[in-house]
Design a protein around this motif. Structure first.
Motif, PDB file in Angstrom:
ATOM      1  N   GLN A  29     -24.562  33.087 -11.795  1.00 56.69           N
ATOM      2  CA  GLN A  29     -23.207  33.517 -12.567  1.00 56.69           C
ATOM      3  C   GLN A  29     -23.079  33.030 -12.871  1.00 56.69           C
ATOM      4  O   GLN A  29     -22.466  31.988 -13.866  1.00 56.69           O
ATOM      5  CB  GLN A  29     -23.796  34.496 -13.144  1.00 56.69           C
ATOM      6  N   ALA A  32     -22.918  28.984 -13.504  1.00 59.24           N
ATOM      7  CA  ALA A  32     -22.951  28.470 -14.251  1.00 59.24           C
ATOM      8  C   ALA A  32     -21.993  28.247 -15.208  1.00 59.24           C
ATOM      9  O   ALA A  32     -21.853  27.165 -16.334  1.00 59.24           O
ATOM     10  CB  ALA A  32     -23.919  29.026 -15.813  1.00 59.24           C
ATOM     11  N   ASP A  33     -21.188  29.491 -15.019  1.00 59.23           N
ATOM     12  CA  ASP A  33     -19.940  29.744 -15.854  1.00 59.23           C
ATOM     13  C   ASP A  33     -18.448  28.091 -15.851  1.00 59.23           C
ATOM     14  O   ASP A  33     -18.342  28.107 -16.455  1.00 59.23           O
ATOM     15  CB  ASP A  33     -18.793  30.178 -15.940  1.00 59.23           C
ATOM     16  N   VAL A  36     -20.224  24.984 -16.892  1.00 60.96           N
ATOM     17  CA  VAL A  36     -20.262  24.305 -18.433  1.00 60.96           C
ATOM     18  C   VAL A  36     -19.146  23.450 -18.323  1.00 60.96           C
ATOM     19  O   VAL A  36     -19.495  23.210 -20.387  1.00 60.96           O
ATOM     20  CB  VAL A  36     -20.966  25.349 -19.791  1.00 60.96           C
ATOM     21  N   VAL A  45     -27.297  25.005 -18.271  1.00 59.37           N
ATOM     22  CA  VAL A  45     -27.384  25.154 -17.484  1.00 59.37           C
ATOM     23  C   VAL A  45     -28.818  26.367 -17.792  1.00 59.37           C
ATOM     24  O   VAL A  45     -28.906  27.078 -18.328  1.00 59.37           O
ATOM     25  CB  VAL A  45     -26.412  26.032 -16.497  1.00 59.37           C
TER      26      VAL A  45
END
Lengths: 184, 345
Positions: A29, A32-33, A36, A45
Motif C-alpha cells: 500500500q 503504491a502510494d 504513483v 500499480v
C-alpha cells in the motif's frame, strides 16, 4: 491454469505497469502510494495477495511490465506464498521482468536458512534481490526509487536498454560460502 | 478496630487504583467534608492507608461500612480476578416477572436457611445488573469478609457471573439462586475470563452483529471519490468476501476482549504417516489453548487475512455463537459436541 503472460497485450504510450505481490498486503500500500507520485511517466500499480490473478480482471488489466514479489523475512507463510505464486507466471517474465523485494532482513529473530533459501531462489531464476525497509518514509522512498529504475527499463522507456540486458547486471548471485555455518 | 477490619482496609486501599481513589471515596460518602479535604491523594498508598485507618477510627466505622466501599470499588473496576459464567435452566412460569425486591428477599432468606452465618449485601447497578456480595461463615465462625464471593445477575436474563467461589460454597449458592429466580436448575456456561465486561458482552451479544447479506456494500453513489485511479487491487472481491465472512462469524466493530479458549480433545489420533499412533483404540487426549490479549479480534483477523480458511470452521466460530470458551471435543458427529464440564476443584 491461467499464466500471466508478458507480451500478449499492447503497451500504452509513456506508461509503465507494475504488479506488487505481497502475502501480508501491508508494504504494497505505501509503496503504491509512493510509486504513483512519479511524474516523468504514468505508473499504474496493481496490487495482489498472490497469483493466479482472478479471471474477471483479464480484460481490463494492462500489460504488466514488472512483477515484484514482496517477502517479509519474519514470516514463513510469506515466503511460501511467493514461491507458490511463481508457478503462475509465464517463463517470459523471468527474462528481467521479475524482481524480489525482501523486508525485515535486519530482524535478529529471522532464521538464516530463510534468507539463504530466498537468495538461492532469486539466483536460480536470474532475478534481482532487493532489500527494503518498510517502517519509515525514507525506507519507502528508497525502495520506490530502486523499483522505478528497474521498471523504467522493463517498460522500454530507457533507450538502448532492455530488461534482459539489465537483468544480466542486476541478477542475484549466491555467495560461494552460503553453505558454511555463519558466526552466531 | 479489630485486626480483620484493618486488614480489609489495607487490602482495599492497595487494590483501588490511585486515580480512582478520590471518586470511590466520594461515592462511599462516609467521610466528612473536612476529612475529605485533608486527604492528600498524591501520597504513597502506605501513607494513605495510615490516614484512612485514623479516619475510620475517628468515624467509628465498622467492617460493614468497609464492605460497602469494597463493593463500590469492584463495581467500578470489575475487570480483575477470574469470572465464571453460569446459566439458569428451565424457567418456571413466573421467572420473567421476578423483580428486584422480591429477588432480594428471597435470595437472602434462602441463603440464610442454608448457611447460618452469612453476610449478604445486594445492590442494583445503573445498567440493570444486580450485584451480590457474600461473606461466608459456618456454624461456628463469623462471616469471613476477607474472602467474599461476588455474584452479578441480570434480572429477566438467565445469566449469572460469579467470582471467588469455592467448590463447597457452590451448591449453596446454586440452590439459593435457583429458588430466588424461579428457575429449576443452574449449569456451568463454560465461559470464563478476567474481564467481566467482556464475558458479559459475549454472552448477552452486546457487540455489533453482522448478518449474511447478498449485497454487503451500499449502492455506489454518483460522486464517489476514488482513491487513486492508477492503483488497482486485483483481488479486492475475494478480500471483501473473506472480510464479510470473518465478520459474520465473529462480529463487526470492537469485539469483547476474551483472553483464552481451551479445547480438550478426546478424539482418535488421525495421521496417515504414523501407523503406530493411528492404530491405538483409545482416544488421544490433548488440550489446545489459544491465548491472546484480544482473542476474538485476532481470530477475526486470521480469517479476513486468509490465514484461517473461510467460511470459518465451526470449531472457531462457536466461541461467539455459543458464548463459551471451554470445549470438549469427541468423535461423535460433526463439529464440536459439547459436554458439561465437571468442576475440577
Amino acid at each position: 491454469m491461467s499464466l500471466l503472460k508478458p507480451f500478449s497485450k499492447l503497451p500504452a504510450l509513456n506508461s509503465a505497469n507494475i504488479l506488487l505481490v505481497e502475502s501480508k498486503e501491508q508494504f504494497q500500500q505505501s509503496l503504491a502510494d509512493a510509486l504513483v507520485q512519479e511524474t516523468a511517466f504514468t505508473v499504474n500499480v496493481r496490487l495482489a495477495k498472490s497469483l493466479p490473478l482472478p479471471m474477471e480482471n483479464e480484460e481490463s488489466r494492462p500489460r504488466i511490465d514488472l512483477v515484484a514479489f514482496i517477502i517479509d523475512l519474519t514470516s514463513e507463510l510469506s515466503f511460501q506464498s511467493a514461491e507458490a505464486s511463481l508457478k503462475c507466471l509465464d517463463p517470459g517474465y523471468f527474462l528481467g521482468k521479475v524482481c524480489f523485494m525482501v523486508t525485515n532482513a535486519r530482524n535478529a529473530a529471522v532464521p538464516v536458512e530463510r534468507l539463504d533459501a530466498i537468495r538461492r531462489l532469486a539466483a536460480s531464476l536470474h532475478c534481482p534481490l532487493l532489500f527494503a525497509e518498510d517502517q519509515t518514509p525514507d525506507g519507502v522512498g528508497n525502495a520506490t526509487e530502486r523499483l522505478l529504475t528497474i521498471l523504467k527499463v522493463s517498460a522500454g522507456l530507457v533507450p538502448m536498454a532492455t530488461a534482459l540486458y539489465l537483468s544480466n547486471l542486476t541478477r542475484s548471485t549466491v555467495p560461494p560460502d552460503i553453505d558454511q555455518p555463519s558466526f552466531d | 478496630m479489630d485486626d480483620s477490619t484493618k486488614r480489609l482496609l489495607q487490602r482495599l486501599i492497595k487494590r483501588i487504583p490511585a486515580q480512582m481513589l478520590r471518586t470511590t471515596l466520594d461515592k462511599w460518602g462516609r467521610l466528612t467534608g473536612d476529612q475529605q479535604k485533608s486527604m492528600d491523594f498524591t501520597q504513597s498508598k502506605w501513607a494513605l492507608t495510615e490516614k484512612m485507618l485514623a479516619v475510620c477510627e475517628e468515624n467509628e466505622l465498622t467492617i460493614k461500612h468497609l464492605t460497602e466501599l469494597e463493593m463500590i470499588s469492584i463495581i467500578d473496576n470489575p475487570n480483575k480476578g477470574m469470572w465464571y459464567a453460569f446459566q439458569l435452566m428451565d424457567p418456571q412460569d413466573d421467572a420473567n416477572s421476578v423483580e428486584l425486591t422480591q429477588f432480594k428477599e428471597q435470595f437472602k432468606s434462602h441463603l440464610r436457611e442454608l448457611v447460618i452465618h452469612v453476610s449478604v449485601k445486594i445492590k442494583k447497578d445503573t445498567d440493570d445488573a444486580v450485584w451480590i456480595r457474600i461473606a461466608w461463615g459456618d456454624t461456628f465462625s463469623r462471616p469471613n469478609h476477607l474472602k467474599p464471593t461476588y455474584v452479578v445477575h441480570y434480572l429477566q436474563s438467565p445469566y449469572v457471573f460469579v467470582t471467588s467461589l469455592t467448590s463447597k460454597q457452590k451448591p449453596l449458592l446454586s440452590q439459593a439462586l435457583v429458588l430466588s429466580t424461579r428457575y429449576q436448575a443452574i449449569k456451568d456456561a463454560n465461559l470464563s475470563g478476567r474481564k467481566l465486561t467482556a464475558i458479559r458482552d459475549l454472552l448477552m451479544r452486546k457487540y455489533q452483529q453482522v448478518f449474511p447479506t447478498k449485497y454487503p456494500s451500499p449502492l455506489p453513489e454518483n460522486n464517489q471519490t476514488i482513491s487513486n485511479p492508477h492503483i488497482e487491487e486485483e483481488q479486492a472481491e475475494p478480500a471483501a468476501n473473506r472480510l464479510q465472512m470473518a465478520c459474520e462469524a465473529f462480529g463487526g466493530g470492537t469485539l469483547p476482549q476474551l483472553q483464552s479458549a481451551v479445547y480438550k480433545l478426546e478424539t482418535k489420533f488421525r495421521d496417515n504417516s504414523n501407523k503406530t499412533m493411528t492404530e491405538r483404540e483409545e482416544p488421544f487426549r490433548c488440550v489446545v489453548k489459544f491465548a491472546s490479549t484480544n482473542l476474538l479480534e485476532s481470530l477475526r483477523h486470521c480469517a479476513s487475512a486468509g490465514i484461517a480458511s473461510t467460511p470459518v470452521t465451526p470449531l472457531l466460530s462457536c466461541i461467539p455463537q455459543k458464548g463459551r470458551n471451554y470445549f470438549v471435543i469427541t468423535d461423535n458427529g460433526p463439529g464440536p459436541s459439547s459436554q458439561m464440564r465437571q468442576p475440577q476443584n
